[in-house]
Every structure is written in C-alpha cells, then in structure tokens.
Design an enzyme around this catalytic site. Sequence first.
Site, PDB file in Angstrom:
ATOM      1  N   ASP A  21       0.829  -1.208   0.000  1.00 52.74           N
ATOM      2  CA  ASP A  21       0.000   0.000   0.000  1.00 52.74           C
ATOM      3  C   ASP A  21       0.866   1.262   0.000  1.00 52.74           C
ATOM      4  OD1 ASP A  21      -2.392   1.350  -0.045  1.00 52.74           O
ATOM      5  OD2 ASP A  21      -2.723   1.250   2.120  1.00 52.74           O
ATOM      6  N   ASN A  69     -11.026  -2.597  -5.292  1.00 51.45           N
ATOM      7  CA  ASN A  69     -10.260  -1.607  -6.070  1.00 51.45           C
ATOM      8  C   ASN A  69     -10.923  -1.219  -7.399  1.00 51.45           C
ATOM      9  OD1 ASN A  69      -7.046  -2.860  -4.920  1.00 51.45           O
ATOM     10  ND2 ASN A  69      -8.147  -1.036  -4.251  1.00 51.45           N
TER      11      ASN A  69
HETATM   12  C1  IPE Z   1      -5.407  -2.813  -0.217  1.00 51.97           C
HETATM   13  O1  IPE Z   1      -5.067  -1.481  -0.358  1.00 51.97           O
HETATM   14  C2  IPE Z   1      -5.406  -3.483  -1.563  1.00 51.97           C
HETATM   15  C3  IPE Z   1      -4.093  -3.643  -2.202  1.00 51.97           C
HETATM   16  C4  IPE Z   1      -2.953  -3.338  -1.656  1.00 51.97           C
HETATM   17  C5  IPE Z   1      -4.106  -4.210  -3.516  1.00 51.97           C
HETATM   18  P1  IPE Z   1      -6.181  -0.339  -0.501  1.00 51.97           P
HETATM   19  O2  IPE Z   1      -5.460   0.948  -0.615  1.00 51.97           O
HETATM   20  O3  IPE Z   1      -7.128  -0.669  -1.585  1.00 51.97           O
HETATM   21  O4  IPE Z   1      -6.938  -0.470   0.892  1.00 51.97           O
HETATM   22  P2  IPE Z   1      -7.840   0.587   1.671  1.00 51.97           P
HETATM   23  O5  IPE Z   1      -8.783   1.175   0.650  1.00 51.97           O
HETATM   24  O6  IPE Z   1      -6.920   1.635   2.205  1.00 51.97           O
HETATM   25  O7  IPE Z   1      -8.496  -0.189   2.736  1.00 51.97           O
HETATM   26  C1  IPE Z   2      -1.654   0.291  -3.339  1.00 50.73           C
HETATM   27  O1  IPE Z   2      -1.433   1.651  -3.359  1.00 50.73           O
HETATM   28  C2  IPE Z   2      -1.873  -0.278  -4.707  1.00 50.73           C
HETATM   29  C3  IPE Z   2      -3.247  -0.711  -4.973  1.00 50.73           C
HETATM   30  C4  IPE Z   2      -4.218  -0.694  -4.125  1.00 50.73           C
HETATM   31  C5  IPE Z   2      -3.522  -1.186  -6.320  1.00 50.73           C
HETATM   32  P1  IPE Z   2      -2.631   2.705  -3.324  1.00 50.73           P
HETATM   33  O2  IPE Z   2      -2.994   3.062  -4.733  1.00 50.73           O
HETATM   34  O3  IPE Z   2      -3.747   2.214  -2.502  1.00 50.73           O
HETATM   35  O4  IPE Z   2      -1.917   3.931  -2.640  1.00 50.73           O
HETATM   36  P2  IPE Z   2      -2.548   4.943  -1.569  1.00 50.73           P
HETATM   37  O5  IPE Z   2      -3.088   4.115  -0.447  1.00 50.73           O
HETATM   38  O6  IPE Z   2      -3.616   5.707  -2.280  1.00 50.73           O
HETATM   39  O7  IPE Z   2      -1.396   5.787  -1.149  1.00 50.73           O
HETATM   40 MG    MG Z   3      -4.139   2.371  -0.511  1.00 48.91          MG
END
Ligand code: IPE
Ligand code: IPE
Ligand code: MG
Length: 257
Positions: A21, A69
Amino acid sequence: MTDPKGLPPELRPRHVAIIMDGNGRWAEAQGLPRIFGHRSGIRSVRAVVEEGCRLGLQQMTLYCFSSENWKRPPRELRFLFRLLRHFLVVERAELMEQDVRLTMIGRRDGLPEDVLAEFDRTAELTAPNGGMTLCLAVNYGARAEIAEAARRIARDAAAGKLDPEAVDESTFASYLSTAGMPDPDLLIRTAGELRLSNYLLWQVSYAELYVTDVLWPDFRAEHLQRAVLDYARRHRKFGGLPGRAPASPPAPSPTAG
Ligand code: IPE
Ligand code: IPE
Ligand code: MG
C-alpha cells in the site's frame, strides 16, 4: 543480527503475505500522478521477490488488486492492468532464473483477457519450478472467497458428495482458493494503515502482523529483512503458554457431542 538468513529455520516465516500500500501517496508526495507510484512499486516487487528467494521463503503472497479496487477511476484501472500484464511478460525470464513458481488467487471474472493469458503462460512455464511460490492476489476479496467456499460445500453436500457432519476447519480450508498452501506466518502492510482490507481473512488467523510507515515504492530488501527479524523475536503461542509454543498451530480438537 542484521541478516535474517542467519536465523535458525524454525524462527523464519515460511509464508509472508504483503499488503502493498501507499503507491498513490508516494506519487502525490512528489507532485506526480498516482500511476507513477504504481509504476515505481514494480521495483519493490522485484526486490522483495529476490530477497524472499534468498531467505528461502516457501511462499510470498502479494496483494496486487482487491475486489474493492474496482472503485478506482477507469484510467487508473487501465494502467494497473497494463502494468500487471507487463510484469507477467517482462519478469518471466527472471522468475525462471530464480526458480520461482507463479500462482494466482482471486476471481478471474472481470479481469482483462490479455492479463489472464499472460498470467496463464507464466504460471504454466514456472509450474515445475521448485523454489519460492509467488502468489499474486488479483481481484481478490476474502469475504467473497469464504462465501464461494460455503457455496461449493453446500453444493457438494446437497449432491451427497460430502457429509455435512464431516465439515471441519481443514475441509473448509480445502475449499478456499489457497487450498494446499501454508497459512501466512507473517503479514506485512506498508504505508501505515492498521487494517486488513479484506485480505486473507481466514488464512491470517494466527499470522504475526507487521505494519510499517514505509510507502510501497520505497520498500526494499532491507525492509523485508527488518520485518523478518522482528517476526523472529515474537513469541507465537497459538493460545498456549509462552516458551512452550509449538512450531505451528496445533490441529483443532474435535468438538464435543
Ligand atoms: C489494499 O489497499 C489493496 C491492495 C494493496 C491491492 P487499498 O489501498 O485498496 O486499501 P484501503 O482502501 O486503504 O483499505
Ligand atoms: C496500493 O497503493 C496499490 C493498490 C491498491 C492497487 P494505493 O494506490 O492504494 O496507494 P494509496 O493508499 O492511495 O497511497
Ligand atoms: Mg491504498
């Protein structure tokens, strides 16, 4: 000790699961569009896979795309799938070189055909490899996975193929997409959030949790090493008493009656 490779095998995790993340925050901090964070995150994937192999992990499971997502903007979704497809093609030779076996969990429905085709090609090619298993969680959601297992169990019971009284924890686990895989010993989440985001809810019941503020694109071998060394210091008790912990969770005792 700074290199966890020197740890005795019983203090090393067999299976490490990672919630990768913070890609968006990493990009935003540099005034760049979010997709640059995803692109840079690929370097971190390469680094942890290489380090996982060096440390002799049996499995590493990476959360690449959750079933939630899909709420992201279409442009970001297109970019994420292009990136995944690119990874599956470009890393093929490297995975072979490292003796890594690639697998996937998550729903295939809804994923672009070209991504599935490249995944299948890489999975087939790497299937005979005997080193670390790299499992990608793509379009994965734990609640959907558990509901699907319950549906299949109900179907088999209704068809007379399964005795409902015989359904125990190991039966249930065998209906999950992770059947045959060891449960994660260590769950790492980058970018500081203290939540599971629908990841491997059944499987992480007794995993040790490790959260770091490091954003995924900055995560490197040394960060994985730190997490593994931290894991080695934990006392895993599985409900027992400190110092008398079994190396792995005991089999559940039969229920009374
Ligand atoms: C979890 O991260 C999913 C992945 C790392 C693929 P998210 O960024 O989607 O999670 P939330 O929305 O903060 O819970
Ligand atoms: C994790 O990074 C990757 C996926 C969930 C695909 P994020 O895109 O969630 O990054 P933040 O949480 O917005 O920083
Ligand atoms: Mg995230």
